[in-house]
Scaffold this motif. Structure first.
Motif, PDB file in Angstrom:
ATOM      1  N   LYS A   1     -55.799  36.913 -26.740  1.00 45.85           N
ATOM      2  CA  LYS A   1     -55.954  37.540 -25.506  1.00 45.85           C
ATOM      3  C   LYS A   1     -54.846  36.832 -24.496  1.00 45.85           C
ATOM      4  O   LYS A   1     -54.676  35.733 -24.431  1.00 45.85           O
ATOM      5  CB  LYS A   1     -57.295  37.440 -24.629  1.00 45.85           C
ATOM      6  CG  LYS A   1     -56.996  38.119 -23.202  1.00 45.85           C
ATOM      7  CD  LYS A   1     -58.665  37.943 -22.737  1.00 45.85           C
ATOM      8  CE  LYS A   1     -58.445  38.262 -21.090  1.00 45.85           C
ATOM      9  NZ  LYS A   1     -59.846  38.109 -20.692  1.00 45.85           N
ATOM     10  N   VAL A   2     -53.891  37.573 -24.022  1.00 42.60           N
ATOM     11  CA  VAL A   2     -52.928  37.439 -23.235  1.00 42.60           C
ATOM     12  C   VAL A   2     -53.255  37.425 -21.658  1.00 42.60           C
ATOM     13  O   VAL A   2     -53.375  36.554 -20.699  1.00 42.60           O
ATOM     14  CB  VAL A   2     -51.606  38.004 -23.223  1.00 42.60           C
ATOM     15  CG1 VAL A   2     -50.495  37.583 -22.370  1.00 42.60           C
ATOM     16  CG2 VAL A   2     -51.252  37.879 -24.884  1.00 42.60           C
ATOM     17  N   LYS A   3     -53.644  38.666 -21.286  1.00 38.60           N
ATOM     18  CA  LYS A   3     -54.020  38.704 -19.877  1.00 38.60           C
ATOM     19  C   LYS A   3     -55.029  40.172 -19.780  1.00 38.60           C
ATOM     20  O   LYS A   3     -55.152  40.917 -20.701  1.00 38.60           O
ATOM     21  CB  LYS A   3     -52.734  38.859 -19.100  1.00 38.60           C
ATOM     22  CG  LYS A   3     -51.985  40.181 -19.338  1.00 38.60           C
ATOM     23  CD  LYS A   3     -50.592  40.163 -18.631  1.00 38.60           C
ATOM     24  CE  LYS A   3     -50.874  40.683 -17.265  1.00 38.60           C
ATOM     25  NZ  LYS A   3     -49.483  40.822 -16.405  1.00 38.60           N
TER      26      LYS A   3
ATOM     27  N   VAL B   1     -45.434  52.056 -23.050  1.00 39.68           N
ATOM     28  CA  VAL B   1     -45.579  51.780 -24.524  1.00 39.68           C
ATOM     29  C   VAL B   1     -44.213  52.234 -25.123  1.00 39.68           C
ATOM     30  O   VAL B   1     -43.708  53.511 -25.003  1.00 39.68           O
ATOM     31  CB  VAL B   1     -47.057  52.357 -24.963  1.00 39.68           C
ATOM     32  CG1 VAL B   1     -48.318  51.555 -24.176  1.00 39.68           C
ATOM     33  CG2 VAL B   1     -47.134  53.696 -24.766  1.00 39.68           C
ATOM     34  N   LYS B   2     -43.937  51.481 -26.432  1.00 42.44           N
ATOM     35  CA  LYS B   2     -43.116  51.829 -27.158  1.00 42.44           C
ATOM     36  C   LYS B   2     -43.443  52.012 -28.620  1.00 42.44           C
ATOM     37  O   LYS B   2     -42.656  52.561 -29.358  1.00 42.44           O
ATOM     38  CB  LYS B   2     -42.073  50.631 -27.146  1.00 42.44           C
ATOM     39  CG  LYS B   2     -42.374  49.396 -27.875  1.00 42.44           C
ATOM     40  CD  LYS B   2     -41.442  48.396 -27.802  1.00 42.44           C
ATOM     41  CE  LYS B   2     -41.674  47.207 -29.035  1.00 42.44           C
ATOM     42  NZ  LYS B   2     -40.487  46.200 -28.960  1.00 42.44           N
TER      43      LYS B   2
ATOM     44  N   TYR C   1     -53.281  41.855 -25.980  1.00 43.55           N
ATOM     45  CA  TYR C   1     -53.354  40.811 -26.966  1.00 43.55           C
ATOM     46  C   TYR C   1     -51.984  40.559 -27.638  1.00 43.55           C
ATOM     47  O   TYR C   1     -51.428  41.525 -27.803  1.00 43.55           O
ATOM     48  CB  TYR C   1     -54.591  41.313 -28.042  1.00 43.55           C
ATOM     49  CG  TYR C   1     -55.968  41.545 -27.515  1.00 43.55           C
ATOM     50  CD1 TYR C   1     -56.721  40.319 -27.312  1.00 43.55           C
ATOM     51  CD2 TYR C   1     -56.335  42.768 -26.928  1.00 43.55           C
ATOM     52  CE1 TYR C   1     -58.284  40.523 -26.869  1.00 43.55           C
ATOM     53  CE2 TYR C   1     -57.605  42.957 -26.338  1.00 43.55           C
ATOM     54  CZ  TYR C   1     -58.430  41.816 -26.215  1.00 43.55           C
ATOM     55  OH  TYR C   1     -59.606  41.954 -25.791  1.00 43.55           O
ATOM     56  N   LYS C   2     -52.023  39.574 -28.482  1.00 42.98           N
ATOM     57  CA  LYS C   2     -50.999  39.275 -29.257  1.00 42.98           C
ATOM     58  C   LYS C   2     -50.873  40.015 -30.497  1.00 42.98           C
ATOM     59  O   LYS C   2     -49.889  40.385 -31.085  1.00 42.98           O
ATOM     60  CB  LYS C   2     -50.965  37.662 -29.536  1.00 42.98           C
ATOM     61  CG  LYS C   2     -50.411  36.977 -28.309  1.00 42.98           C
ATOM     62  CD  LYS C   2     -50.445  35.513 -28.608  1.00 42.98           C
ATOM     63  CE  LYS C   2     -49.918  34.583 -27.235  1.00 42.98           C
ATOM     64  NZ  LYS C   2     -50.140  33.113 -27.887  1.00 42.98           N
TER      65      LYS C   2
ATOM     66  N   GLY D   1     -44.062  43.483 -27.346  1.00 44.98           N
ATOM     67  CA  GLY D   1     -44.563  42.952 -28.682  1.00 44.98           C
ATOM     68  C   GLY D   1     -45.922  42.905 -28.698  1.00 44.98           C
ATOM     69  O   GLY D   1     -46.555  42.551 -29.932  1.00 44.98           O
ATOM     70  N   HIS D   2     -46.794  43.085 -27.486  1.00 38.10           N
ATOM     71  CA  HIS D   2     -48.228  42.783 -27.616  1.00 38.10           C
ATOM     72  C   HIS D   2     -48.866  44.093 -27.615  1.00 38.10           C
ATOM     73  O   HIS D   2     -48.195  45.264 -27.757  1.00 38.10           O
ATOM     74  CB  HIS D   2     -48.524  42.119 -26.105  1.00 38.10           C
ATOM     75  CG  HIS D   2     -48.315  40.521 -26.247  1.00 38.10           C
ATOM     76  ND1 HIS D   2     -48.230  39.710 -25.118  1.00 38.10           N
ATOM     77  CD2 HIS D   2     -47.715  39.970 -27.286  1.00 38.10           C
ATOM     78  CE1 HIS D   2     -47.519  38.815 -25.331  1.00 38.10           C
ATOM     79  NE2 HIS D   2     -47.118  38.662 -26.546  1.00 38.10           N
ATOM     80  N   TYR D   3     -50.297  44.067 -27.693  1.00 38.39           N
ATOM     81  CA  TYR D   3     -50.939  45.230 -28.019  1.00 38.39           C
ATOM     82  C   TYR D   3     -52.048  45.592 -26.999  1.00 38.39           C
ATOM     83  O   TYR D   3     -52.883  44.715 -26.557  1.00 38.39           O
ATOM     84  CB  TYR D   3     -51.521  45.197 -29.418  1.00 38.39           C
ATOM     85  CG  TYR D   3     -50.662  45.126 -30.520  1.00 38.39           C
ATOM     86  CD1 TYR D   3     -50.305  46.193 -31.119  1.00 38.39           C
ATOM     87  CD2 TYR D   3     -50.222  43.769 -30.630  1.00 38.39           C
ATOM     88  CE1 TYR D   3     -49.126  46.244 -32.183  1.00 38.39           C
ATOM     89  CE2 TYR D   3     -49.301  43.706 -32.044  1.00 38.39           C
ATOM     90  CZ  TYR D   3     -48.928  44.928 -32.670  1.00 38.39           C
ATOM     91  OH  TYR D   3     -47.919  44.938 -33.680  1.00 38.39           O
ATOM     92  N   ILE D   4     -52.433  46.816 -26.723  1.00 41.62           N
ATOM     93  CA  ILE D   4     -53.624  47.171 -26.014  1.00 41.62           C
ATOM     94  C   ILE D   4     -54.403  48.216 -26.870  1.00 41.62           C
ATOM     95  O   ILE D   4     -53.679  48.980 -27.670  1.00 41.62           O
ATOM     96  CB  ILE D   4     -53.281  47.831 -24.545  1.00 41.62           C
ATOM     97  CG1 ILE D   4     -52.498  48.967 -24.879  1.00 41.62           C
ATOM     98  CG2 ILE D   4     -52.769  46.822 -23.705  1.00 41.62           C
ATOM     99  CD1 ILE D   4     -52.428  49.898 -23.459  1.00 41.62           C
ATOM    100  N   THR D   5     -55.769  48.604 -26.493  1.00 44.54           N
ATOM    101  CA  THR D   5     -56.356  49.408 -27.234  1.00 44.54           C
ATOM    102  C   THR D   5     -55.963  50.789 -26.689  1.00 44.54           C
ATOM    103  O   THR D   5     -55.403  51.246 -26.017  1.00 44.54           O
ATOM    104  CB  THR D   5     -57.803  49.428 -26.946  1.00 44.54           C
ATOM    105  OG1 THR D   5     -58.675  50.454 -27.555  1.00 44.54           O
ATOM    106  CG2 THR D   5     -58.110  49.646 -25.304  1.00 44.54           C
TER     107      THR D   5
END
Length: 214
Positions: free
Chosen positions: A98-100, A110-111, A90-91, A127-131
Motif C-alpha cells: 500500500k502506498v496511499k 489511468v494508462k 498499491y505497488k 506504475g502503481h495499481y488500484i482496484t
C-alpha cells in the motif's frame, strides 16, 4: 435468489432490493445453468458479509438489466473514487504494498488495465495499481460536493441512519462536506437515503433541504 434454476415463487431463498452503486449486493459465481425455457442463470454464493443472507447459495438471474460484473472489463482514461472510505493505491497488481489512500471524489488518470485472477486492476501513470471494482470507482469524471447551503432548517445526526439528533441547523447555514454515503448500507430490503458527512455528524442530501454550492 432461488433454490431451483426455474425460478418458482415458492422456491425463493432471499430477495435483494435495488441499492445505490456503492452498496450493491455482491455474489461469487460458482457455475452456470439454464432454465427449461433456456434462460441463463448464475449459480452463486452470497458474499455480503454484513448481511443476514451471507453465505447463502442458489440461483439468480443473469439478465444484464438486473446484474453487472463487479469488476470493470474495459479500459478507461479517467476514474473517480466513489467509495466513502476511499480507494488504496498499491505497488503491485495483487494489491500488496500500500502506498496511499485516495479520498472519495478523487479523479485518477489511468494508462493501463490488467487482469488479476478473477479481478481487474487499473495501472496509474506512476506504475502503481488500484482496484477495478465498480462499487469503489466509476468510469469518467464525477464532481464531488464540497459545500452545501441549508435551504430549510434541518437537524444533524450522529450517524448516516439518523439515529440521534445532535444539532439544529438554521436556514442559510453553509456546511463543508467531507463525503457522501447512504443510510442502511447492508439492508437487503431498502435502497437507503443519501447523506452528507459534515463536521460532527450527518445531514440529509435531499435537494428540498440543502443545495450544493461548491
Amino acid at each position: 435468489m432461488y433454490s431451483n434454476k426455474d425460478f418458482k415463487k415458492s422456491e425463493r431463498i432471499a430477495s435483494y432490493a435495488k441499492k445505490p452503486r456503492i452498496n450493491r449486493p455482491m455474489f461469487v459465481v460458482t457455475d452456470y445453468a439454464k432454465s427449461k425455457a433456456g434462460n441463463l442463470r448464475y449459480v452463486v454464493r452470497d458474499v455480503n458479509h454484513h448481511s443476514k443472507t451471507a453465505g447463502k447459495k442458489g440461483y439468480i438471474t443473469a439478465d444484464y438489466a438486473y446484474v453487472r460484473p463487479v469488476y470493470y472489463h474495459s479500459s478507461h482514461k479517467t476514474l473517480t473514487v466513489i467509495n466513502p472510505s476511499g480507494v488504496n493505491e498499491y505497488k503491485n497488481k495483487n494489491l500488496s504494498g500500500k502506498v496511499k489512500n485516495f479520498k472519495q471524489g478523487t479523479q485518477l488518470k489511468v494508462k493501463g488495465f490488467v487482469k488479476h485472477n478473477l479481478t481487474t486492476r487499473y495501472l496509474l501513470s506512476n506504475g502503481h495499481y488500484i482496484t477495478g471494482n465498480r462499487k469503489l470507482v466509476i468510469a469518467g469524471s464525477q464532481k464531488q460536493p464540497k459545500q452545501i447551503k441549508v435551504k430549510k432548517a434541518i437537524y444533524r445526526y450522529n450517524n448516516a441512519n439518523f439515529g440521534k439528533r445532535t444539532k439544529h441547523i438554521k436556514n442559510g447555514t453553509v456546511l463543508k462536506v467531507k463525503k457522501w454515503e447512504y443510510s442502511h448500507p447492508y439492508s437487503a430490503t431498502t435502497f437507503g437515503a443519501k447523506r452528507y458527512a459534515v463536521a460532527g455528524g450527518y445531514v440529509t442530501a435531499n435537494s428540498k433541504y440543502v443545495k450544493v454550492i461548491k
